[in-house]
Design an enzyme around this catalytic site. Sequence first.
Site, mmCIF file in Angstrom:
data_model
loop_
_atom_site.group_PDB
_atom_site.id
_atom_site.type_symbol
_atom_site.label_atom_id
_atom_site.label_comp_id
_atom_site.label_asym_id
_atom_site.label_seq_id
_atom_site.Cartn_x
_atom_site.Cartn_y
_atom_site.Cartn_z
ATOM 1 N N LYS B 92 9.812 62.168 79.429
ATOM 2 C CA LYS B 92 10.585 62.453 80.635
ATOM 3 C C LYS B 92 11.479 61.265 80.986
ATOM 4 O O LYS B 92 12.608 61.426 81.408
ATOM 5 C CB LYS B 92 9.595 62.717 81.771
ATOM 6 C CG LYS B 92 10.124 63.550 82.891
ATOM 7 C CD LYS B 92 9.034 63.803 83.920
ATOM 8 C CE LYS B 92 7.975 64.775 83.425
ATOM 9 N NZ LYS B 92 6.883 64.996 84.397
ATOM 10 N N LYS B 141 28.271 56.796 44.216
ATOM 11 C CA LYS B 141 29.488 56.960 45.010
ATOM 12 C C LYS B 141 30.200 58.272 44.665
ATOM 13 O O LYS B 141 30.325 58.609 43.492
ATOM 14 C CB LYS B 141 30.462 55.813 44.714
ATOM 15 C CG LYS B 141 30.190 54.572 45.543
ATOM 16 C CD LYS B 141 30.561 54.781 47.007
ATOM 17 C CE LYS B 141 29.844 53.776 47.895
ATOM 18 N NZ LYS B 141 29.999 54.033 49.329
ATOM 19 N N LYS B 167 20.036 54.254 44.601
ATOM 20 C CA LYS B 167 19.672 55.320 45.532
ATOM 21 C C LYS B 167 20.726 56.419 45.558
ATOM 22 O O LYS B 167 21.916 56.174 45.371
ATOM 23 C CB LYS B 167 19.448 54.771 46.945
ATOM 24 C CG LYS B 167 20.700 54.254 47.637
ATOM 25 C CD LYS B 167 20.450 53.867 49.100
ATOM 26 C CE LYS B 167 20.601 55.024 50.055
ATOM 27 N NZ LYS B 167 21.971 55.477 50.252
ATOM 28 N N ASP B 168 20.259 57.620 45.827
ATOM 29 C CA ASP B 168 21.167 58.731 46.063
ATOM 30 C C ASP B 168 22.000 58.468 47.296
ATOM 31 O O ASP B 168 21.574 57.749 48.208
ATOM 32 C CB ASP B 168 20.363 60.024 46.336
ATOM 33 C CG ASP B 168 20.225 60.895 45.096
ATOM 34 O OD1 ASP B 168 20.918 60.628 44.093
ATOM 35 O OD2 ASP B 168 19.417 61.847 45.139
ATOM 36 N N GLU B 170 22.951 59.589 50.781
ATOM 37 C CA GLU B 170 22.100 60.359 51.706
ATOM 38 C C GLU B 170 22.692 61.719 52.036
ATOM 39 O O GLU B 170 21.991 62.574 52.565
ATOM 40 C CB GLU B 170 21.813 59.562 52.981
ATOM 41 C CG GLU B 170 22.933 59.536 54.020
ATOM 42 C CD GLU B 170 24.007 58.517 53.706
ATOM 43 O OE1 GLU B 170 23.898 57.829 52.662
ATOM 44 O OE2 GLU B 170 24.973 58.393 54.495
ATOM 45 N N HIS B 254 16.073 56.126 55.467
ATOM 46 C CA HIS B 254 17.512 55.981 55.701
ATOM 47 C C HIS B 254 17.805 56.109 57.194
ATOM 48 O O HIS B 254 17.204 56.936 57.862
ATOM 49 C CB HIS B 254 18.290 57.049 54.919
ATOM 50 C CG HIS B 254 19.746 56.719 54.818
ATOM 51 N ND1 HIS B 254 20.633 56.990 55.836
ATOM 52 C CD2 HIS B 254 20.455 56.106 53.846
ATOM 53 C CE1 HIS B 254 21.845 56.561 55.473
ATOM 54 N NE2 HIS B 254 21.760 56.026 54.274
ATOM 55 N N GLY B 326 29.193 47.175 53.783
ATOM 56 C CA GLY B 326 30.131 46.055 53.787
ATOM 57 C C GLY B 326 29.709 44.878 52.933
ATOM 58 O O GLY B 326 30.207 43.765 53.117
ATOM 59 N N GLY B 348 27.584 49.404 47.854
ATOM 60 C CA GLY B 348 28.215 50.591 47.285
ATOM 61 C C GLY B 348 29.535 50.174 46.658
ATOM 62 O O GLY B 348 29.614 49.877 45.475
ATOM 63 N N GLY B 349 30.548 50.053 47.517
ATOM 64 C CA GLY B 349 31.862 49.627 47.060
ATOM 65 C C GLY B 349 31.828 48.264 46.384
ATOM 66 O O GLY B 349 32.582 48.019 45.449
#
Lengths: 399, 399
Positions: B92, B141, B167-168, B170, B254, B326, B348-349
Site C-alpha cells: 500500500k 548483436k 549472452k543472448d 534479452e 537481466h 557503453g 556489445g558494441g
Amino acid sequence: MSEVIATYRLFDQKGAFEKKAEGIALGLTIGSWTDLPILEQEQLKHHKGRVLSIRKTGIETAYGQEADIEIAYPAANFSADLPAILVTVFGKLSLDGAVRLIDLSFSEELASLFTGPKFGVEGIRALTGAYNRPLLMSIFKGVIGRDLAYMEEQLKAQIAGGIDIVKDDEILFDNPLTPFEERVKLGRQVIEQSEAKALYAVNLSGRTSELKEKARRGIELGASAYLFNVFAYGLDVLQELAEDPEIHVPIMAHPAVSGAFTSAPHHGFSTELMLGKLVRMAGADFTLFPSPYGSVALERSAALKTAEMALENSGHKQTFPVPSAGIHPGLVPVLYEDFGMDSIINAGGGVHGHPSGATGGGRAFRQAIDAVTAGRTLEQAAVKNEDLRLALDLWGTGK
Amino acid sequence: MSEVIATYRLFDQKGAFEKKAEGIALGLTIGSWTDLPILEQEQLKHHKGRVLSIRKTGIETAYGQEADIEIAYPAANFSADLPAILVTVFGKLSLDGAVRLIDLSFSEELASLFTGPKFGVEGIRALTGAYNRPLLMSIFKGVIGRDLAYMEEQLKAQIAGGIDIVKDDEILFDNPLTPFEERVKLGRQVIEQSEAKALYAVNLSGRTSELKEKARRGIELGASAYLFNVFAYGLDVLQELAEDPEIHVPIMAHPAVSGAFTSAPHHGFSTELMLGKLVRMAGADFTLFPSPYGSVALERSAALKTAEMALENSGHKQTFPVPSAGIHPGLVPVLYEDFGMDSIINAGGGVHGHPSGATGGGRAFRQAIDAVTAGRTLEQAAVKNEDLRLALDLWGTGK
C-alpha cells in the site's frame, strides 16, 4: 500485421524527438538499418520497429520538453506473453532516464491470444445477484495476529450489512492463526448460513509455482473468489491463474507494490495501462486502484482512465473497477457520478467505523447506493434510513 | 526476533516524520495500537511494526523535507517469500505519493530461508577456469530476424576472442528462425569445438509455469547458463528456478524493465536493493546493471552500491556484478578501479565494433584486462598488442 504499438512520454532538453524515437524503434528491434545492405534490409523489414507519430505536448519539464511518441513493434519479434512484450517495449528503455510508457495498443490478432477475465462485470453480477447498481465491497480490518473467531465475527457483521464482496486484507498471508484453508472454510460457512449471495476474496499467497494447486484446493473447500497481489508476482502469473479452467472463481487484482512504477510523474508506467488495460488482458475480474478522494489518492484523471480501460470495448470481458481508499457513504454520489453503475464501492474504515459497527456501515452504504440509483439525494434518503443518517453525521457528504 | 527492517526515504512538507513513520509502522501491521485494550495489546505486540530510527537528511526536495526512516516488521506477519515481504513493506505504501524503499535488512533466521545463488563468483570462476582477473562477457548483436548460421558465426567469433561468457540479447525470445533448443545445441557445439571453457547464457523465456521444464530440457541439450528477464516475471520466479536442483547452471539476472521502478529519484526502489541485494537473495549468479559510463548510465554511487550488495558478506554466495552498457577496452582501467577483480566486463558494441571484428574485440579486452591486473597501463600494453592498440585508436581511453 500483428503488432503492439507503444505510446511513450519522452523528454528531451533539445526537443530532438525524431532522432530519439528512431533510435528507440531500431534499438529495441533490429539494431541498425541505414547501414545494412539492401538484401538484409529486405530480410529484416518485417522485424523493424516503426515510429508512427511524434506529438510535442508543449509542456516544459525538469527533464526538458515533453512529447508523446508512438512506436509499432512487429509481433514477429516476441512470443505472445506479457513478459516478452514488456521486455521488448520497455526493457532496456526503462533504464534510459526519464521516460514513461503510457499506453500499449495490441492488434486484434495479438489481443485474441489473451483470454482476459473469466467472469468480468456480467459474471460477477450473476454470482452476486446484484444488478442495476454499483456493487459494495468491504475489507477485513486489523486481522494480523487475530484468530478465526475474530475474523468470523467481522465477516458475519459485514455480510449482514448487505455487502456483496468481502476481501482479505492484502497483508494477511498464510499464517498459523488464520490459515488459508481455514479462512476459506470459514467464508463458505458464514456465507452459506446467511441468505446472501456474497463472495469472500481470500488472499492467494505463497510461492509462485504452488499458487495454482493452492487455488484449486481452495475451490474444493469452497473459495468463492481470490485476492491476488499480482504486482508482487508478475502479470503472467495472474494470467496463468486466470487461464486455468479449474480456477473457476473470480480473481481480484490488488495494486500493492504497483505505486513503485506508476507514481512517479516522468518514469515507469501509467496507472491506467497497468491497473486498467494489462490486468484485464491478464484476466483480472476486479481491479483495485486508489480512488481520487482519500489520503492515498490517485489523480482523478488517472483513476477515471483506469476504470475506462477496465470497461472499454475490446475482445475481452470487462474488469470491474474498484476505486478504493478513503470511501465513506457520503461519497457514494460522487463515486456514482465519476464511475457509474459498473463499478464497485469499496470501503474499510467507512464500513467498520460506523457508529453501529460494520453491519450498520454496510447498510448505510446500501441505503446510499439505493438512493443515488433512484435519483434521490443522500439527505432525502437519510430521513428514513437511520444508518445512513448516522454515517452522514459522522463523515459528512461529498469529497 | 526474526524480522525485516525496511529503510524508506520519506518526504514531508512539514517535516512531521515521527507521525508519518508511526503511521506506516502501524498501518502496515496491526492497524491501531493506543486505542486497543491492554489485553489486545499483549496479544498483538509480537506483530506490531516498530519505528527504529528517523534521520533527517537536511535535503529539501520538491516533495518537502527528506528523511530516512527505519521500520522493523516482525516475520510473524508474513510468509517467507519475497512477494509477501514486498507487499508487507511496500504494498500500500508504494501508492502513497513520493516514498522510496532504499534498503531491506533481513534477520539471519529469515535470510537463511533464502538459498541465494547456486554458483556465485567462485562457482562461475570454476566453470570458466578464469581466476585472478575480471571475467569478460559479450552479447550477440542484431539477431532479431536472423538465422542460426548468423548466430553461429557471431558466437564463434566471440569465443575465439577469448570471451568467457556470451549472452543472448534479452529481446531475443523463442522464435522460428532461432528456437531456444536450437540455440542451446548451437552453443554447446561451438563451445565444445573451441578449446574454451566459455558459457553461453541462453534467454530463458515463455510462460511462467513452463520455465522450469524448459530450463531442464535445455540443460539436457547442453545449456551452460541462462539469461533471465527477472523483472518481467517476478523475483519469486527467479528464486524457484534457482532453487530447483535440476537447474544446475548459473542464472543471469537481466535488469530489463527494472528502470520503471528504480530510475525515478523519489519513488520506487533503490537500484542497489533490487539489482544487488534482492536478486542475490533470489538466487541470481550474475546481476547486470547499467554501468556509470555509457549513455544509458546509472549514477556512479548506485552502481558501486549495487556491486557492493552483490558481493558483501552474507549467508549467501556472491553474485557476480556485471556493470553494462557503453563499455570499450579503454574503460577497463576505470572498471577495474571501480569494480575490482570480482566483476565482469561486459560489452556489445565494444566487442563487435572492433576494426578486426568480434574476435579482435575480445582479444583487445583480454589484453586490457591482462594489463591492468599486471599493473601496466593500456598504452604500455598496446605497444605489443595490435588489437588493443586498434581499440584505443578507435575509442580512446578513460571515460
